[in-house]
Design a protein around this motif. Structure first.
Motif, PDB file in Angstrom:
ATOM      1  N   LEU A 168      93.574 -49.214  -1.387  1.00 15.88           N
ATOM      2  CA  LEU A 168      92.164 -48.889  -1.173  1.00 15.88           C
ATOM      3  C   LEU A 168      91.966 -47.385  -1.010  1.00 15.88           C
ATOM      4  O   LEU A 168      91.081 -46.785  -1.634  1.00 15.88           O
ATOM      5  N   ILE A 169      92.780 -46.750  -0.168  1.00 16.75           N
ATOM      6  CA  ILE A 169      92.618 -45.324   0.111  1.00 16.75           C
ATOM      7  C   ILE A 169      92.852 -44.484  -1.148  1.00 16.75           C
ATOM      8  O   ILE A 169      92.060 -43.575  -1.462  1.00 16.75           O
ATOM      9  N   VAL A 170      93.911 -44.796  -1.891  1.00 11.82           N
ATOM     10  CA  VAL A 170      94.236 -44.011  -3.087  1.00 11.82           C
ATOM     11  C   VAL A 170      93.147 -44.169  -4.158  1.00 11.82           C
ATOM     12  O   VAL A 170      92.657 -43.173  -4.716  1.00 11.82           O
ATOM     13  N   LEU A 171      92.763 -45.415  -4.444  1.00 16.55           N
ATOM     14  CA  LEU A 171      91.762 -45.641  -5.489  1.00 16.55           C
ATOM     15  C   LEU A 171      90.392 -45.095  -5.083  1.00 16.55           C
ATOM     16  O   LEU A 171      89.668 -44.543  -5.919  1.00 16.55           O
ATOM     17  N   ALA A 172      90.040 -45.237  -3.796  1.00 12.60           N
ATOM     18  CA  ALA A 172      88.764 -44.684  -3.327  1.00 12.60           C
ATOM     19  C   ALA A 172      88.778 -43.166  -3.437  1.00 12.60           C
ATOM     20  O   ALA A 172      87.773 -42.542  -3.819  1.00 12.60           O
ATOM     21  N   GLY A 173      89.908 -42.549  -3.105  1.00 11.19           N
ATOM     22  CA  GLY A 173      90.022 -41.093  -3.217  1.00 11.19           C
ATOM     23  C   GLY A 173      89.896 -40.624  -4.659  1.00 11.19           C
ATOM     24  O   GLY A 173      89.193 -39.649  -4.947  1.00 11.19           O
ATOM     25  N   ILE A 174      90.570 -41.329  -5.570  1.00 15.22           N
ATOM     26  CA  ILE A 174      90.479 -40.977  -6.992  1.00 15.22           C
ATOM     27  C   ILE A 174      89.043 -41.118  -7.492  1.00 15.22           C
ATOM     28  O   ILE A 174      88.525 -40.253  -8.208  1.00 15.22           O
ATOM     29  N   ALA A 175      88.392 -42.218  -7.108  1.00 16.39           N
ATOM     30  CA  ALA A 175      87.011 -42.445  -7.540  1.00 16.39           C
ATOM     31  C   ALA A 175      86.077 -41.380  -6.987  1.00 16.39           C
ATOM     32  O   ALA A 175      85.175 -40.899  -7.688  1.00 16.39           O
ATOM     33  N   SER A 176      86.287 -40.994  -5.727  1.00 13.28           N
ATOM     34  CA  SER A 176      85.451 -39.972  -5.098  1.00 13.28           C
ATOM     35  C   SER A 176      85.564 -38.642  -5.838  1.00 13.28           C
ATOM     36  O   SER A 176      84.556 -38.003  -6.176  1.00 13.28           O
ATOM     37  N   VAL A 177      86.797 -38.230  -6.120  1.00 10.81           N
ATOM     38  CA  VAL A 177      87.025 -36.966  -6.821  1.00 10.81           C
ATOM     39  C   VAL A 177      86.464 -37.020  -8.241  1.00 10.81           C
ATOM     40  O   VAL A 177      85.822 -36.071  -8.714  1.00 10.81           O
ATOM     41  N   THR A 178      86.676 -38.155  -8.919  1.00 10.54           N
ATOM     42  CA  THR A 178      86.206 -38.296 -10.301  1.00 10.54           C
ATOM     43  C   THR A 178      84.693 -38.247 -10.383  1.00 10.54           C
ATOM     44  O   THR A 178      84.112 -37.533 -11.218  1.00 10.54           O
ATOM     45  N   MET A 179      84.022 -39.009  -9.501  1.00 15.60           N
ATOM     46  CA  MET A 179      82.561 -39.038  -9.497  1.00 15.60           C
ATOM     47  C   MET A 179      81.980 -37.662  -9.184  1.00 15.60           C
ATOM     48  O   MET A 179      80.979 -37.243  -9.764  1.00 15.60           O
ATOM     49  N   SER A 180      82.605 -36.961  -8.256  1.00 14.03           N
ATOM     50  CA  SER A 180      82.141 -35.616  -7.911  1.00 14.03           C
ATOM     51  C   SER A 180      82.354 -34.654  -9.069  1.00 14.03           C
ATOM     52  O   SER A 180      81.515 -33.790  -9.339  1.00 14.03           O
ATOM     53  N   ALA A 181      83.492 -34.816  -9.780  1.00 15.63           N
ATOM     54  CA  ALA A 181      83.813 -33.914 -10.890  1.00 15.63           C
ATOM     55  C   ALA A 181      82.813 -34.039 -12.031  1.00 15.63           C
ATOM     56  O   ALA A 181      82.499 -33.040 -12.699  1.00 15.63           O
ATOM     57  N   ILE A 182      82.292 -35.258 -12.244  1.00 16.08           N
ATOM     58  CA  ILE A 182      81.326 -35.436 -13.336  1.00 16.08           C
ATOM     59  C   ILE A 182      79.901 -35.143 -12.889  1.00 16.08           C
ATOM     60  O   ILE A 182      78.965 -35.251 -13.682  1.00 16.08           O
ATOM     61  N   GLY A 183      79.745 -34.773 -11.620  1.00  9.71           N
ATOM     62  CA  GLY A 183      78.438 -34.344 -11.123  1.00  9.71           C
ATOM     63  C   GLY A 183      77.477 -35.451 -10.772  1.00  9.71           C
ATOM     64  O   GLY A 183      76.260 -35.231 -10.730  1.00  9.71           O
ATOM     65  N   LEU A 184      77.982 -36.657 -10.482  1.00  8.56           N
ATOM     66  CA  LEU A 184      77.097 -37.757 -10.108  1.00  8.56           C
ATOM     67  C   LEU A 184      76.612 -37.567  -8.676  1.00  8.56           C
ATOM     68  O   LEU A 184      77.424 -37.437  -7.760  1.00  8.56           O
ATOM     69  N   PRO A 185      75.293 -37.524  -8.444  1.00 12.39           N
ATOM     70  CA  PRO A 185      74.782 -37.388  -7.072  1.00 12.39           C
ATOM     71  C   PRO A 185      75.294 -38.515  -6.182  1.00 12.39           C
ATOM     72  O   PRO A 185      75.261 -39.681  -6.560  1.00 12.39           O
ATOM     73  N   GLY A 186      75.793 -38.157  -4.998  1.00 12.03           N
ATOM     74  CA  GLY A 186      76.330 -39.161  -4.097  1.00 12.03           C
ATOM     75  C   GLY A 186      77.644 -39.751  -4.570  1.00 12.03           C
ATOM     76  O   GLY A 186      78.046 -40.819  -4.118  1.00 12.03           O
ATOM     77  N   GLY A 187      78.343 -39.055  -5.472  1.00 18.63           N
ATOM     78  CA  GLY A 187      79.560 -39.596  -6.061  1.00 18.63           C
ATOM     79  C   GLY A 187      80.653 -39.897  -5.056  1.00 18.63           C
ATOM     80  O   GLY A 187      81.420 -40.848  -5.225  1.00 18.63           O
ATOM     81  N   ASP A 213      73.122 -34.170  -1.652  1.00 22.11           N
ATOM     82  CA  ASP A 213      73.854 -33.781  -2.855  1.00 22.11           C
ATOM     83  C   ASP A 213      72.939 -33.165  -3.908  1.00 22.11           C
ATOM     84  O   ASP A 213      73.397 -32.383  -4.751  1.00 22.11           O
ATOM     85  N   THR A 214      71.657 -33.535  -3.908  1.00 17.61           N
ATOM     86  CA  THR A 214      70.731 -33.060  -4.936  1.00 17.61           C
ATOM     87  C   THR A 214      69.755 -32.013  -4.402  1.00 17.61           C
ATOM     88  O   THR A 214      68.837 -31.612  -5.109  1.00 17.61           O
ATOM     89  N   HIS A 215      69.956 -31.578  -3.150  1.00 16.78           N
ATOM     90  CA  HIS A 215      69.110 -30.554  -2.531  1.00 16.78           C
ATOM     91  C   HIS A 215      67.649 -30.979  -2.468  1.00 16.78           C
ATOM     92  O   HIS A 215      66.744 -30.155  -2.617  1.00 16.78           O
ATOM     93  N   ALA A 216      67.431 -32.292  -2.285  1.00 17.59           N
ATOM     94  CA  ALA A 216      66.083 -32.776  -2.011  1.00 17.59           C
ATOM     95  C   ALA A 216      65.714 -32.392  -0.577  1.00 17.59           C
ATOM     96  O   ALA A 216      66.527 -31.836   0.168  1.00 17.59           O
ATOM     97  N   PRO A 254      83.856 -44.642  -3.982  1.00 16.99           N
ATOM     98  CA  PRO A 254      84.563 -45.561  -3.088  1.00 16.99           C
ATOM     99  C   PRO A 254      83.876 -46.915  -2.943  1.00 16.99           C
ATOM    100  O   PRO A 254      84.551 -47.937  -2.815  1.00 16.99           O
ATOM    101  N   MET A 255      82.529 -46.938  -2.970  1.00 24.43           N
ATOM    102  CA  MET A 255      81.828 -48.217  -2.842  1.00 24.43           C
ATOM    103  C   MET A 255      82.140 -49.131  -4.023  1.00 24.43           C
ATOM    104  O   MET A 255      82.429 -50.321  -3.838  1.00 24.43           O
ATOM    105  N   LEU A 256      82.120 -48.603  -5.246  1.00 26.50           N
ATOM    106  CA  LEU A 256      82.406 -49.421  -6.418  1.00 26.50           C
ATOM    107  C   LEU A 256      83.856 -49.894  -6.423  1.00 26.50           C
ATOM    108  O   LEU A 256      84.155 -51.037  -6.799  1.00 26.50           O
ATOM    109  N   VAL A 257      84.770 -49.016  -6.005  1.00 29.75           N
ATOM    110  CA  VAL A 257      86.175 -49.414  -5.893  1.00 29.75           C
ATOM    111  C   VAL A 257      86.327 -50.544  -4.875  1.00 29.75           C
ATOM    112  O   VAL A 257      87.034 -51.537  -5.120  1.00 29.75           O
ATOM    113  N   ALA A 258      85.656 -50.409  -3.731  1.00 30.05           N
ATOM    114  CA  ALA A 258      85.755 -51.427  -2.682  1.00 30.05           C
ATOM    115  C   ALA A 258      85.202 -52.762  -3.158  1.00 30.05           C
ATOM    116  O   ALA A 258      85.757 -53.829  -2.844  1.00 30.05           O
TER     117      ALA A 258
END
Length: 358
Positions: A19-38, A317-320, A43-47
């Protein structure tokens, strides 16, 4: 004990590691592609995927409380005198928007109760917007099935978060991106320590006094000190990332296979009704845009029928306008806590006569 071929058969420590490894990978990946709240969504989708694969894990409640406390501290950091002035100028409009959100949930709730094939009070508490954990607790106290209510609430949370992230991507406020990095360059130990003390104390006190107190406690404790200039709020970036991931995994792991199989027949209607409520709230935000002096993204996130924590994460994340988003979500949280039982009772009246509610 465990079914063959499920992740539950793996050693407990290995399941947590997965869980920790896959959630970490997903978090970094989502942030890298610029998804707001990534860092929350990944981690939520992985969980969710792991929960449906039978990983059989739950995030301990104290971890979730601390994750919410970190979001509360960040809300306090975002509140300024200009934000308070905006809230003072538009308090009536904010009350109207809160009322509209709850009002529009009525026909959606009736649709779900009447055609969802579930007991009346269970479906009613499951469709009441916001305060998911509170609705689960209320359903358990009033004869509903908390497993089904949790599934319905968190299906809507997933819909709200994903549509909110997509909307935020296209409505992104392209202003300053140095919001978080300006503090990360040179952490001052004393400020970090004070911030962590406020997080722990506010969360502990808030849980005993307020609905949603794990998040609201730090907001109420840290905001006056921050506005007075007595403290500089400074949360280390890695801690923020962990807080996002904990909240995301807490929501995702609620989707156990047994519960989702139990409500499988109603899931299409649950998703449709969630999207319908999101659309109605988006339209109400468009109406309020002509009244309140702010941007549409802030009003959209503020009116969305999701959780205070998830909408605040996307807003930051989106500066709202985090102050407006958090204030409206907090206002609806208290409204749901006080009138939620009455709403559920009224919605339950539309259940089919054959539905039985233990």
């Amino acid at each position: 004990m465990h079914q063959r071929g499920t992740l539950a058969a793996l050693p407990f420590t290995l399941r947590w590691l997965i869980l920790i490894v896959l959630a970490g990978i997903a978090s970094v990946t989502m942030s890298a592609i610029g998804l707001p709240g990534g860092q929350f969504i990944g981690p939520m989708l992985v969980a969710i995927a792991l929960a449906l694969s039978g990983i059989s894990l739950t995030i301990p409640r104290p971890w979730f409380n601390l994750g919410q406390g970190a979001i509360g501290i960040m809300i306090a950091q975002a509140i300024s005198f200009s934000v308070l002035a905006t809230l003072a100028d538009y308090w009536l409009a904010m009350l109207v928007l809160t009322f509209l959100t709850l009002l529009m949930s009525f026909p959606v709730g009736i649709l779900n109760v009447r055609y969802g094939g579930m007991p009346g009070s269970t479906a009613a508490y499951g469709t009441t917007p916001g305060a998911a954990s509170v609705m689960v607790a209320m359903a358990e106290d009033n004869g509903g099935d908390p497993r089904v209510v949790a599934a319905m609430q968190y299906v809507r949370v997933v819909c709200v978060v994903l549509t909110g992230a997509v909307a935020a991507h296209y409505l992104h406020n392209g202003s300053a991106s140095a919001h978080a990095s300006s503090h990360a360059d040179e952490l001052q130990t004393v400020h970090v320590v004070i911030t962590l003390v406020l997080l722990l104390a506010g969360s502990a006190i808030g849980r005993r006094l307020l609905p949603g107190g794990a998040l609201l406690g730090p907001v109420l404790l840290a905001t006056p000190l921050h506005l007075a200039g007595w403290i500089d709020i400074d949360l280390p970036a890695p801690l923020v990332s962990v807080a996002y991931a904990v909240i995301g995994c807490y929501a995702g792991l609620r989707f156990d296979r047994e519960t989702l199989l139990y409500v499988l027949r109603a899931i299409p209607l649950m998703i449709i009704s969630s999207l319908l409520l999101i659309l109605l709230c988006a339209l109400s935000a468009a109406v309020m845009l002509h009244i309140m002096d702010t941007d549409y993204l802030s009003l959209y996130l503020a009116s969305s029928p999701g959780g205070l924590d998830s909408m605040t994460i996307i807003a930051m994340d989106t500066h709202a306008n985090v102050g407006i988003v958090a204030s409206l979500q907090i206002l609806r949280l208290f409204a749901v806590v006080f009138i939620g039982p009455w709403m559920a009772t009224q919605i339950a009246k539309f259940a089919k006569p054959s539905a039985s509610d233990g």
